[in-house]
Design an enzyme around this catalytic site. Structure first.
Site, PDB file in Angstrom:
ATOM      1  N   TYR A  34       0.848  -1.185   0.000  1.00 30.71           N
ATOM      2  CA  TYR A  34       0.000   0.000   0.000  1.00 30.71           C
ATOM      3  C   TYR A  34       0.894   1.249   0.000  1.00 30.71           C
ATOM      4  O   TYR A  34       1.733   1.409   0.888  1.00 30.71           O
ATOM      5  CB  TYR A  34      -0.904  -0.016   1.243  1.00 30.71           C
ATOM      6  CG  TYR A  34      -1.801   1.185   1.316  1.00 30.71           C
ATOM      7  CD1 TYR A  34      -2.820   1.360   0.389  1.00 30.71           C
ATOM      8  CD2 TYR A  34      -1.625   2.151   2.294  1.00 30.71           C
ATOM      9  CE1 TYR A  34      -3.637   2.477   0.446  1.00 30.71           C
ATOM     10  CE2 TYR A  34      -2.447   3.260   2.353  1.00 30.71           C
ATOM     11  CZ  TYR A  34      -3.443   3.416   1.423  1.00 30.71           C
ATOM     12  OH  TYR A  34      -4.244   4.526   1.471  1.00 30.71           O
TER      13      TYR A  34
ATOM     14  N   ASP B  41      -0.326  -7.605   5.837  1.00 35.47           N
ATOM     15  CA  ASP B  41      -1.486  -6.807   5.437  1.00 35.47           C
ATOM     16  C   ASP B  41      -2.347  -7.710   4.559  1.00 35.47           C
ATOM     17  O   ASP B  41      -1.991  -8.019   3.424  1.00 35.47           O
ATOM     18  CB  ASP B  41      -1.034  -5.550   4.682  1.00 35.47           C
ATOM     19  CG  ASP B  41      -2.213  -4.654   4.265  1.00 35.47           C
ATOM     20  OD1 ASP B  41      -3.355  -5.149   4.227  1.00 35.47           O
ATOM     21  OD2 ASP B  41      -1.968  -3.468   3.949  1.00 35.47           O
TER      22      ASP B  41
ATOM     23  N   LYS C  10     -12.176  -1.473   3.841  1.00 33.05           N
ATOM     24  CA  LYS C  10     -12.366  -2.173   2.582  1.00 33.05           C
ATOM     25  C   LYS C  10     -13.365  -3.332   2.759  1.00 33.05           C
ATOM     26  O   LYS C  10     -14.501  -3.082   3.067  1.00 33.05           O
ATOM     27  CB  LYS C  10     -11.002  -2.630   2.054  1.00 33.05           C
ATOM     28  CG  LYS C  10      -9.908  -1.539   2.149  1.00 33.05           C
ATOM     29  CD  LYS C  10     -10.166  -0.347   1.242  1.00 33.05           C
ATOM     30  CE  LYS C  10      -9.256   0.851   1.528  1.00 33.05           C
ATOM     31  NZ  LYS C  10      -7.818   0.563   1.506  1.00 33.05           N
TER      32      LYS C  10
HETATM   33  C1  PLP Z   1      -6.647   1.191   2.025  1.00 38.32           C
HETATM   34  C2  PLP Z   1      -5.533   0.340   2.427  1.00 38.32           C
HETATM   35  C3  PLP Z   1      -4.737   0.665   3.538  1.00 38.32           C
HETATM   36  C4  PLP Z   1      -4.980   1.925   4.356  1.00 38.32           C
HETATM   37  O1  PLP Z   1      -6.216   1.867   5.022  1.00 38.32           O
HETATM   38  P1  PLP Z   1      -7.120   3.153   5.408  1.00 38.32           P
HETATM   39  O2  PLP Z   1      -8.334   2.508   5.996  1.00 38.32           O
HETATM   40  O3  PLP Z   1      -7.385   3.906   4.138  1.00 38.32           O
HETATM   41  O4  PLP Z   1      -6.355   3.959   6.389  1.00 38.32           O
HETATM   42  C5  PLP Z   1      -3.720  -0.208   3.885  1.00 38.32           C
HETATM   43  N1  PLP Z   1      -3.459  -1.329   3.168  1.00 38.32           N
HETATM   44  C6  PLP Z   1      -4.203  -1.661   2.088  1.00 38.32           C
HETATM   45  C7  PLP Z   1      -3.886  -2.905   1.332  1.00 38.32           C
HETATM   46  C8  PLP Z   1      -5.247  -0.839   1.668  1.00 38.32           C
HETATM   47  O5  PLP Z   1      -5.968  -1.162   0.594  1.00 38.32           O
END
Ligand code: PLP
Length: 381
Positions: free
Chosen positions: A104, A177, A202
């Site tokens: 990210y 992640d 997400k």
């Molecule tokens: C969107 C996202 C983030 C960051 O998350 P937020 O909720 O926007 O702070 C981190 N890792 C991945 C893979 C993402 O898609």
């Protein structure tokens, strides 16, 4: 039936089977209180003190996340970024971080600045050649190894079990992640990860209307307690209403993720040999370099994220995006509605993302409607 015998899908649909004790309500209440009463002896008999530490609205969402990821404990936070930075905020000057080159982009940018400001040693291994991590890890000095799988926006998959072995051999912790995989398709702790992180904004919430993050730990140890302190001391907490919405969203997680995966698989297969498309990047295609690793650590589908490289370069890609009628042009991912983004122009100069690439977050609409929208946009080229 005992809670322990139930399948994750059942626990999610029923929000851990919660029935409100006072009213019999089948949905949990929202607790807006910031402070809780002390007993005459000044103790806190119910365990809650102040909402920057704990709020009862978090409890069911956290229990459910721990169960879905097969972890020992979970914590929800204000955003995915709050969740991602919290483990790093326990480090000291001189500690070493090893992270994947593809991740990210907001976190990558933050890590570079953080390492510089606090004299933390930071290396990125080439995510396309994961064996390069072996030469970069520093036994005793590396504290955190960070990977994202499948990773944005090429959807390469890193082998979690392989990284767990490398990381633990050096005395470090592996953080994954897993935002795009979700616990429906992959549970990194079962493959040796120490901490799983999600941007719950997400798929976990799934409706593009809540900003939230989550961390799940394999062990409730000292390090985990230090991360908990980071959340409360720095106030990286989520509001009670957002936390309630997140739990509401998670009740349909399995249905949403399976449908989005089916749709993405259908779209990937349909456009695989399309004359206007150079390549379809989707781990569910046997031709994708990540397919074998994906098969090892994902089950029930390969997720809703896919990228298309459009013949004709950047101008053609931007034109296709401009001509989509059903799929919305917007950032973010994991919602019930399909989104498209030309990542290279969003990430700006120095981005490793090819300029002919369009990233799609495939939603839960009818697959035929989505394919038709893409076909008509490609026909404008
Ligand atoms: C969107 C996202 C983030 C960051 O998350 P937020 O909720 O926007 O702070 C981190 N890792 C991945 C893979 C993402 O898609």
């Amino acid at each position: 039936m005992r809670n322990n015998d139930l399948k994750p899908e059942t626990l999610a649909a029923q929000a851990m089977g919660h029935i409100d004790e006072t009213t019999g309500a089948v949905t949990p209440p929202i607790h807006l209180a910031t402070t809780y009463e002390r007993a005459p002896d000044n103790s806190y008999p119910k365990g809650y003190i102040y909402t920057r530490n704990e709020n009862p609205t978090y409890d069911i969402a956290e229990e459910l996340l721990a169960r879905l990821e097969n972890g020992a404990d979970a914590m929800i936070l204000a955003s995915g970024m709050s969740a991602a930075v919290a483990p790093f905020l326990t480090l000291r000057p001189g500690d070493h971080i090893l992270a994947a080159s593809v991740m990210y982009w907001g976190l990558r940018k933050w890590l570079i600045g953080f390492a510089e400001q606090w004299q933390i040693d930071l290396d990125f291994f080439d995510a396309g050649n994961p064996e390069t991590a072996t030469a970069l890890i520093k036994p005793g000095k590396t504290k955190i190894v960070w990977i994202e799988t499948p990773s944005n926006p090429l959807w390469d998959c890193l082998d979690i079990a392989w990284f767990a072995q490398l990381t633990h051999g050096a005395g470090a912790r592996l953080c994954v992640d897993s935002t795009c995989a979700t616990p429906v398709l992959s549970r990194p702790i079962e493959h040796g990860a120490d901490i799983v992180m999600h941007s719950a904004t997400k798929y976990l919430n799934g409706h593009s209307d809540v900003l939230a993050g989550a961390l799940i730990t394999s062990k409730d140890d000292d390090w985990w307690r230090r991360i908990r302190r980071v959340r409360s001391e720095q106030g990286l907490v989520i509001g009670p209403f957002e936390s309630w919405l997140l739990l509401r969203g998670m009740r349909t997680l399995h249905l949403r993720v399976r449908k989005a995966s089916e749709n993405a698989q259908a779209i990937a297969e349909h456009f695989h040999n399309h004359p206007k498309i150079d390549s379809v990047l989707y781990p569910g295609l046997p031709t994708h370099p990540a397919h074998e690793v994906a098969l090892k650590q994902m089950d029930g589908g390969f997720g809703g994220m896919l990228s298309l490289r459009i013949k004709g370069g950047e101008a053609a890609a931007v034109k296709v995006a401009a001509n989509l009628q059903l799929i919305h042009r917007a950032t973010s991912l994991g919602g019930v509605e399909s989104l498209v983004e030309h990542r290279a122009s969003i990430e700006g100069e120095g981005t490793p993302v090819p300029s002919d690439l369009l990233r799609f977050s495939i939603g839960i609409e009818d697959a035929g409607d989505l394919i038709q929208d893409l076909e008509q946009a490609l026909a404008t080229l």
